[in-house]
Design a protein around this motif. Structure first.
Motif: not given
Length: 331
Positions: A59, A100, A125, A163, A193, A195
């Motif tokens: 990360q 984060e 984030y 995200v 995330l 997505t």
């Protein structure tokens, strides 16, 4: 006879006196009552690590990272704990997110040698920027903003501005004895995330703790631990689509594992660990949108450009951390 009676009376007085003195002594040495049960506690700590690895994937772009956490706890009983917490880690994401920030909470019941941990974990984030080279719309028809096309990554990878996501989790740890313990973990997110793809992670863990006499009276402890896990994914939204899969890509499932040795001294821990996955460089690139990825030979169905990422490969991690609780360390 009068002498005998007097002697008997004297002996009785001596015996009674001795017994009374003994009773006084026992009462004087009686243990004090146990302290009142205080249900509140606070755990906190921090760490510096050579690489921030999460389920086998860096990360922090294989660079050093720092972290810290703060966790208030409420012990309903000695076998039932409620908790909330906040944590933070420095990262290096393709969308240039600032850090984060983790917000979490749950419950920890214990039944003999079995310890459970059930809760919800949010990954935030902040400070990200959208990077995109296509239409600028996600699968729900939401426009991602003009900054998407204006901020294209050189290698053609894309990533949303935000995200952030959350997971629900359950953990179980079984303590065999003072030296051995084993565990199983389960995490699920409906939108990993952000997505558009669901994510499910399951792992098993094992830990051997060396006897306290291993390093004599130095106070140094040692352990060896390891984990094997598998991450499953669903299909992303169209933001991450490719020509063959314009409505979204099915991310590659993968296995990950790590093993390491740790040394403890008071509140400090030094952990040295090896981590790896079986993700190919091409599928790793499709999943991470790695801004450092290069090449053209790592072609997969979901990574047609052939760009390859090293973010999911073998890595060594050195981590120095400290962990305290108010009830134990700050009294």
């Amino acid at each position: 006879m009068k002498k005998v009676a007097l002697l008997a009376t004297a002996l009785a007085m001596v015996t009674t006196g001795s017994a009374f003195a003994a009773d006084l002594r026992v009462k004087a040495l009686k243990a004090p009552p146990p302290p009142a049960f205080d249900p509140w506690d606070i755990a906190f700590g921090g760490a510096i690590m050579s690489d921030y690895i999460f389920r086998g994937v860096t990360q922090s772009n294989h660079k050093p990272s720092v972290s810290a956490y703060f966790e208030p706890r409420y012990n309903v009983t000695k076998d039932l704990q409620l908790y909330v917490g906040v944590a933070g880690e420095s990262i290096s994401f393709p969308n240039r997110a600032a850090a984060e920030i983790d917000v979490y909470g749950g419950i920890r019941p214990t039944f003999g040698a079995f310890a459970f941990d059930i809760g919800v974990w949010g990954y935030l984030y902040p400070g990200g920027t959208c990077y995109f080279g296509g239409t600028g719309f996600d699968n729900a028809g939401n426009f991602q903003g003009g900054d998407c096309a204006a901020n294209a990554l050189i290698n053609g990878n894309v990533m949303k501005k935000d995200v952030s996501f959350f997971e629900v989790y359950g953990k179980m740890n079984y303590t065999v004895n003072d030296n051995w313990s084993f565990g199983i973990n389960e995490f699920y997110s409906p939108n990993f995330l952000n997505t558009g793809a669901w994510g499910n992670y399951t792992s098993i863990t094992g830990k051997w703790t060396a006897p306290s006499t291993t390093f004599g009276s130095s106070g140094v402890g040692m352990y060896v631990s390891g984990e094997f896990g598998r991450q499953w994914f669903g299909t992303s939204d169209s933001f991450y689509g490719v020509p063959a899969f314009p409505n979204g890509i099915k991310y590659a499932d993968y296995n990950t594992w790590n093993i390491g040795v740790g040394f403890t001294y008071k509140v400090m821990t030094l952990d040295l660990r090896y981590s790896d996955t079986d993700l190919s460089k091409g599928d790793c690139n499709a999943f991470t949108s790695d801004f450092t990825a290069t090449g053209t030979t790592n072609v997969t169905p979901i990574n047609p450009t052939g760009v390859g990422s090293k973010w999911c490969g073998a890595a060594g991690i050195a981590k120095l951390s400290f962990d305290l609780t108010a009830m134990t360390n700050l009294k």
